[in-house]
Scaffold this motif. Structure first.
Motif, PDB file in Angstrom:
ATOM      1  N   THR A   7     -17.488  32.735 -14.697  1.00 45.50           N
ATOM      2  CA  THR A   7     -17.220  31.404 -15.247  1.00 45.50           C
ATOM      3  C   THR A   7     -16.427  31.538 -16.536  1.00 45.50           C
ATOM      4  O   THR A   7     -16.809  32.305 -17.426  1.00 45.50           O
ATOM      5  N   THR A  67     -23.601  37.536 -13.353  1.00 42.00           N
ATOM      6  CA  THR A  67     -23.152  36.327 -14.042  1.00 42.00           C
ATOM      7  C   THR A  67     -22.330  36.715 -15.275  1.00 42.00           C
ATOM      8  O   THR A  67     -22.808  37.464 -16.132  1.00 42.00           O
ATOM      9  N   ASP A  97     -13.907  32.336 -11.157  1.00 45.71           N
ATOM     10  CA  ASP A  97     -14.363  31.554  -9.997  1.00 45.71           C
ATOM     11  C   ASP A  97     -14.496  30.081 -10.361  1.00 45.71           C
ATOM     12  O   ASP A  97     -14.329  29.211  -9.500  1.00 45.71           O
ATOM     13  N   ARG A  98     -14.788  29.840 -11.642  1.00 45.08           N
ATOM     14  CA  ARG A  98     -15.081  28.478 -12.074  1.00 45.08           C
ATOM     15  C   ARG A  98     -14.645  28.334 -13.532  1.00 45.08           C
ATOM     16  O   ARG A  98     -14.952  29.170 -14.356  1.00 45.08           O
ATOM     17  N   ARG A 138     -21.555  34.486 -10.590  1.00 51.10           N
ATOM     18  CA  ARG A 138     -20.170  33.995 -10.598  1.00 51.10           C
ATOM     19  C   ARG A 138     -19.494  34.310 -11.924  1.00 51.10           C
ATOM     20  O   ARG A 138     -20.127  34.518 -12.955  1.00 51.10           O
TER      21      ARG A 138
END
Length: 612
Positions: free
Chosen positions: A364, A527, A542-543, A362
């Protein structure tokens, strides 16, 4: 070890507990070369010291009208001259070899330590000090290691000559045997003061070097704010301090040199005066007087090495102390890697100290109001925890238990101020990588089209941008261009986890939006953690994680956090402190207080999305 065999396959593990221990470690590792220099030095010094005896025999043979002894003296003179020439030639060869190989060993262990610590080195030691240790200090350390064997040969020669003089002519030999140790030890009371002054000079020179290095590194910024004159004045003052310290040190060493000239002269006068009296009494032959006189004259040559070794040690000791300080640095939890196996760890990246979680695969984004705290957190995610914090976990495995090479392959941290080394663009992108990302898509994702054009335009003979040369630290490029090239280099590496600390702080909004999308697309399935407060990057994540006062306080997506989390909104929208105080005290409705700021941010995002 010969010069042509450098570099060392393994320079060894240095004893960095102190400067003297480090010098002793170097000496032991250079033992073979030291013994060679000692042997050739003794041949040279003993041959030179034997010349007065040969001259004395020849003069006495003339006085006694003995042709046989005169011929013998001539043969001995030729033999001594040949020994002196041969010894001097190979002594110089061995000494230079010892100097260069010792310096090379120090440079290799320093380079290995720098590679081991990575960017953590310059956070713990000033960059200027690292430069001073790896250049001037290395030469001074090599000088002492090389001079030690020559000093030992000179000391042994003096002892042998004194014993020989006592046996050859006891009446005069005793005077020389007593006087020479006094000459050798007479300067010892002055050495501590000379050493202290040399230490002060080296410390001031090191600070001046650090200041010069830092000033040159920030010259572009200094010119932009008109601060170059201020830093020039600081360097001028530091340079004058170095000059004054050097003059004070030189005065002490000139006094020591004067004593080394004066005392042998007094000894020589004493020997001649007493020898003439003994010759008049018939107790000493003319040839013996000439031999003893010449021996005292010749012995001033090896005596000079006592002064040299004192100077070499005085100058090398602070250098060795600085080198030992750098070599003693370790990672906060440096176990060398307790896990075995060559498989890369994978999975979620988790920091127990703050509670930060970056899910595997993801994108982040991390928002932290304190830039220094963000830098420390990024460093910790790269496997460099502080002494009081737990190690970061990658897939449940502590990074400090993973071998360093594997940990660095798994996690790459790009600092806020990445360094570009001089060379071609092809060499810049020739880094350890997975092979899954080629240079072209990485450069495209980092929006380097104008950078490539600028490099080609600035190169005379480079039609291909990959062959264009980059100047040292990329000084010919703007801050944004350097930042984008560094980002492309990180993308080419394609690590399991990529941590970026403010990767777009020096680029414009439209370019930043395209970079955000390019990084997201290129790193899909990998990542990626980005420390930023830019709405353009945060909106592509995404986050989004908000870290406040050392712990995670909010997690979500950018647009939701803008409306629901005041602390997040304060960092991202740069809300003034007085407005925050009013909102906390309930003076204004929250929606009314932040409506205009939110509207501006959202409008800017929409405009940039449309243009991109």
């Amino acid at each position: 070890m010969q010069i042509q065999d450098l570099p060392y396959p393994d320079p060894g593990v240095p004893d960095a507990r102190s400067g003297p221990r480090f010098l002793w470690w170097l000496f032991k590792n250079q033992l073979d070369g030291q013994l060679k220099a000692l042997a050739w030095g003794m041949l040279h010094f003993l041959s030179v010291s034997a010349l007065p005896f040969c001259v004395g025999v020849a003069i006495q043979a003339v006085v006694d009208r003995s042709g046989g002894r005169l011929a013998l003296a001539g043969g001995l003179l030729a033999l001594c001259c040949a020994g002196s020439a041969l010894g001097d030639t190979f002594l110089h060869r061995a000494a230079v070899t010892n100097w260069i190989t010792a310096a090379a060993r120090v440079q290799q262990v320093l380079a290995r330590k720098a590679a081991h610590l990575g960017s953590a080195l310059t956070r713990r030691v000033a960059a200027g000090e690292v430069v001073a240790v790896s250049t001037g200090d290395v030469e001074k350390i090599g000088w002492f290691v090389e001079a030690l064997s020559r000093f030992t040969a000179a000391a042994v020669t003096i002892v042998v000559v004194c014993v020989g003089l006592v046996v050859y002519q006891p009446a005069l030999g005793v005077i020389v045997a007593v006087g020479l140790p006094v000459l050798a030890l007479a300067v010892l009371p002055l050495l501590p003061r000379a050493t202290r002054r040399a230490d002060v000079q080296r410390e001031k020179a090191g600070r001046a070097t650090e200041l010069a290095s830092d000033t040159v590194a920030g010259l572009r910024v200094l010119r932009g704010i008109g601060g170059e004159e201020l830093f020039l004045d600081r360097y001028r003052a530091a340079s004058q301090e170095v000059r004054h310290a050097a003059v004070r040190s030189a005065r002490m060493w000139s006094l020591i040199s004067a004593i080394q000239v004066l005392l042998p002269g007094l000894l020589l006068i004493t020997v001649v005066w007493y020898g003439v009296r003994l010759t008049g009494q018939g107790r000493v032959d003319v040839g013996e007087l000439v031999a003893v006189y010449s021996s005292v004259m010749i012995l001033t040559y090896p005596l000079r090495h006592f002064e040299e070794i004192a100077m070499a040690y005085s100058f090398s000791r602070p250098s060795a102390r600085r080198a030992a300080r750098v070599l003693s640095l370790e990672r906060a939890t440096d176990t060398g890697g307790t896990l075995t196996g060559g498989e890369l760890p994978s999975g979620d990246l988790y920091d127990p100290a703050t509670g930060l979680l970056a899910p595997a695969g993801r994108f982040t984004a991390v928002v932290c109001g304190d830039p220094d705290a963000a830098g420390r957190l990024a460093e910790r995610l790269g496997g460099h925890p502080s002494e009081k914090s737990e190690s970061v976990l990658l897939g449940g495995v502590p990074l400090d238990e993973v071998p360093l090479g594997i940990a660095r392959t798994a996690v790459l941290v790009q600092d806020k101020d990445p360094v570009l080394l001089s060379g071609t663009l092809r060499e810049l992108l020739d880094v350890p990588k997975s092979g899954a990302v080629a240079p072209e898509p990485a450069l495209a994702a980092a929006q380097c089209e104008d950078v490539l054009a600028a490099l080609v335009q600035g190169s005379v003979d480079a039609a291909d941008p990959m062959d264009a040369r980059i100047t040292e630290r990329g000084r010919s490029l703007s801050g944004g261009q350097r930042q984008r090239l560094a980002l492309a280099r990180s993308l080419v590496t394609d690590p399991e986890v990529l941590v970026l600390d403010e990767p777009t702080s020096a680029v414009d909004s439209h370019t930043e939006a395209r970079i955000a999308q390019g990084v997201r697309d290129l790193r899909a399935g990998r990542t990626t953690v980005v420390f930023t407060s830019s709405p353009l990057l945060l909106d592509r994540a995404d986050r989004v994680v908000l870290v406040h006062e050392g712990e995670v306080v909010a997690v979500g997506v950018h647009r939701d956090l803008l409306h629901s989390e005041p602390r997040y909104r304060a960092v991202v929208t740069r809300e003034p402190d007085d407005d925050r105080d009013h909102h906390r005290n309930g003076d204004l409705p929250v929606a009314a207080a932040h409506g205009s700021a939110l509207d501006e941010v959202m409008k800017e995002l929409e405009e940039i999305e449309e243009s991109a």
